[in-house]
Design a protein around this motif. Structure first.
Motif, short mmCIF file in Angstrom:
data_model
loop_
_atom_site.label_atom_id
_atom_site.label_comp_id
_atom_site.label_asym_id
_atom_site.label_seq_id
_atom_site.Cartn_x
_atom_site.Cartn_y
_atom_site.Cartn_z
N LEU A 1 -7.19 -2.40 7.40
CA LEU A 1 -7.53 -3.67 8.03
C LEU A 1 -6.31 -4.57 8.17
O LEU A 1 -6.10 -5.18 9.23
CB LEU A 1 -8.62 -4.38 7.23
CG LEU A 1 -10.02 -3.77 7.29
CD1 LEU A 1 -10.97 -4.53 6.36
CD2 LEU A 1 -10.55 -3.81 8.72
N ARG A 2 -5.51 -4.65 7.13
CA ARG A 2 -4.32 -5.49 7.21
C ARG A 2 -3.32 -4.95 8.23
O ARG A 2 -2.70 -5.72 8.96
CB ARG A 2 -3.66 -5.59 5.84
CG ARG A 2 -4.47 -6.26 4.76
CD ARG A 2 -4.43 -7.76 4.84
NE ARG A 2 -3.09 -8.30 4.70
CZ ARG A 2 -2.82 -9.52 4.25
NH1 ARG A 2 -3.81 -10.32 3.87
NH2 ARG A 2 -1.59 -9.98 4.20
N GLY A 3 -3.20 -3.63 8.29
CA GLY A 3 -2.26 -3.05 9.24
C GLY A 3 -2.72 -3.16 10.68
O GLY A 3 -1.91 -3.39 11.59
N ALA A 4 -4.02 -3.01 10.91
CA ALA A 4 -4.54 -3.02 12.27
C ALA A 4 -4.85 -4.41 12.80
O ALA A 4 -4.83 -4.63 14.02
CB ALA A 4 -5.81 -2.16 12.34
N VAL A 5 -5.13 -5.35 11.89
CA VAL A 5 -5.56 -6.68 12.33
C VAL A 5 -4.51 -7.75 12.03
O VAL A 5 -4.00 -8.43 12.93
CB VAL A 5 -6.90 -7.07 11.68
CG1 VAL A 5 -7.32 -8.47 12.12
CG2 VAL A 5 -7.98 -6.06 12.05
N THR A 6 -4.18 -7.92 10.75
CA THR A 6 -3.34 -9.06 10.40
C THR A 6 -1.86 -8.85 10.70
O THR A 6 -1.16 -9.82 10.98
CB THR A 6 -3.50 -9.41 8.91
OG1 THR A 6 -3.05 -8.32 8.10
CG2 THR A 6 -4.95 -9.71 8.58
N LEU A 7 -1.36 -7.63 10.66
CA LEU A 7 0.06 -7.41 10.96
C LEU A 7 0.39 -7.77 12.41
O LEU A 7 1.36 -8.49 12.66
CB LEU A 7 0.46 -5.97 10.65
CG LEU A 7 1.93 -5.63 10.93
CD1 LEU A 7 2.86 -6.56 10.15
CD2 LEU A 7 2.22 -4.17 10.58
N PRO A 8 -0.39 -7.31 13.40
CA PRO A 8 -0.11 -7.74 14.78
C PRO A 8 -0.22 -9.25 14.96
O PRO A 8 0.58 -9.86 15.68
CB PRO A 8 -1.18 -7.01 15.60
CG PRO A 8 -1.54 -5.82 14.78
CD PRO A 8 -1.46 -6.28 13.37
N LEU A 9 -1.21 -9.86 14.29
CA LEU A 9 -1.36 -11.31 14.39
C LEU A 9 -0.20 -12.04 13.73
O LEU A 9 0.25 -13.08 14.23
CB LEU A 9 -2.68 -11.75 13.75
CG LEU A 9 -3.95 -11.34 14.49
CD1 LEU A 9 -5.19 -11.79 13.71
CD2 LEU A 9 -3.99 -11.94 15.90
N ALA A 10 0.31 -11.49 12.63
CA ALA A 10 1.46 -12.10 11.97
C ALA A 10 2.71 -11.99 12.86
O ALA A 10 3.52 -12.91 12.92
CB ALA A 10 1.71 -11.43 10.62
N ALA A 11 2.86 -10.85 13.53
CA ALA A 11 3.98 -10.69 14.45
C ALA A 11 3.88 -11.69 15.60
O ALA A 11 4.87 -12.29 16.02
CB ALA A 11 4.02 -9.27 14.99
#
Length: 336
Positions: free
Chosen positions: A96-106
């Motif tokens: 979940l963190r890799g698929a959702v929050t990482l792109p949003l953080a970028a």
């Protein structure tokens, strides 16, 4: 006197717009689901507070569609991988963190970089606008209050035009919070539902599986971590994330300093809070915090930033990790 804005030369009077005028109650069912005697958590996120019966806000949250969807995601991951629950919780968190929050953080860093690159232009506009307001205030005999309000009104308008021009309004950088925090809430509540005895139509009890699918010093994921190792680890990782963020801020305002102290206090407060909830939830919090730390460090990599097409800024470093270690050493180790 002319000055340049967005590729256009503006006359002094065209800039101004003269005038005077931002542990829950598990829902009872026919199947006889257990009611637990929950502690009162110190945060309002996933706290289970006895608020008076079946109509409580927490019960509404625990039986809401997002929480049920999260439960299905966890069950699906467990069924598809066949992993024990401790590994399933960790894998689901990473996914979940890799698929959702990482792109949003970028994306957040992309917006913030564009905003940072606008600062020289904003300062130039502020300087010229201040001069224009001073001239007009002298001509029209404005009071200091009227002059100040006129300056602020026109400055907000001009800065907003810049944000629109470059499509980088700072509010867009907050999208990560609006997605990540609810996801954290839903996962925590779903795991608590499991840990307090939720039974599904397949006929098996997830609570019974969690009771034997732990590892190391927490073999029972439905029990509290009596060693406090998981809660203390959560607090330490969260504090580390806060300090890494603080080290990259140069010239912070007094308000930002107070905010940092508040976040540090919340990180420490999470330790006793985490000691009052099932180990399954604390394990999720720990995995999520570790992913947050990794994400923070990854987004400092010049190569990864180029891959995400994050614009270069004046504050970017060719050796961010070395600089971070040096700042950390100077602040916490070498100081006398």
């Amino acid at each position: 006197m002319l000055f340049r804005l967005g590729g256009r030369w503006l006359r002094p009077l065209s800039v101004l717009q003269l005038g005077t005028r931002d542990p829950p109650l598990v829902p009872a069912s026919a199947g006889g689901i257990k009611h637990s005697a929950p502690p009162v958590w110190a945060v309002a996120s996933v706290s289970a507070v006895d608020s008076g019966g079946p109509g409580s806000w927490y019960e509404a949250l625990a039986t809401s569609a997002p929480v049920q969807g999260t439960e299905e995601v966890l069950l699906g991951m467990h069924s598809a991988t066949g992993l024990p629950w401790w590994a399933c919780i960790g894998l689901t968190t990473v996914a979940l963190r890799g698929a959702v929050t990482l792109p949003l953080a970028a994306y957040q860093h992309y917006i913030l970089a564009k905003v940072e690159n606008l600062q020289p232009e904003i300062k130039s506009i502020a300087r010229h606008l201040n001069q224009e307001v001073a001239v007009r205030a002298n001509q029209l005999r404005w009071s200091k209050r009227v002059a100040r309000l006129t300056y602020l009104k026109n400055m907000r308008r001009l800065v907003s035009e810049l944000y629109v021009r470059d499509n980088c309004h700072p509010f867009k950088a907050t999208v990560l919070v609006w997605i990540q925090f609810p996801m954290w809430i839903f996962m925590s509540v779903a795991l608590r539902n499991f840990s307090t005895g939720a039974t599904h139509s397949e006929g098996f009890s997830v609570q019974e599986q969690l009771a034997t699918d732990g590892i190391l010093w927490f073999p029972d994921l439905t029990a509290l971590d009596s060693t406090w190792i998981l809660p203390i680890s959560v607090g330490i990782i969260n504090l580390l994330i806060v300090e890494i963020f603080a080290l990259q801020k140069i010239g912070t305002s007094r308000f930002q300093t107070y905010v940092m102290y508040f976040v540090r206090a919340v990180s420490l407060l999470m330790i006793p809070v985490a000691a009052t909830v099932p180990s399954s939830i604390v394990l999720y919090w720990l995995c999520s915090s570790l992913m947050g730390l990794s994400q923070n460090l990854l987004l400092r990599s010049p190569r990864f930033r180029r891959l995400c097409r994050i614009p270069l800024t004046k504050s970017d470093s060719d050796s961010p990790y070395k600089d971070l270690f040096a700042a950390f050493y100077a602040k916490f180790i070498s100081r006398k």
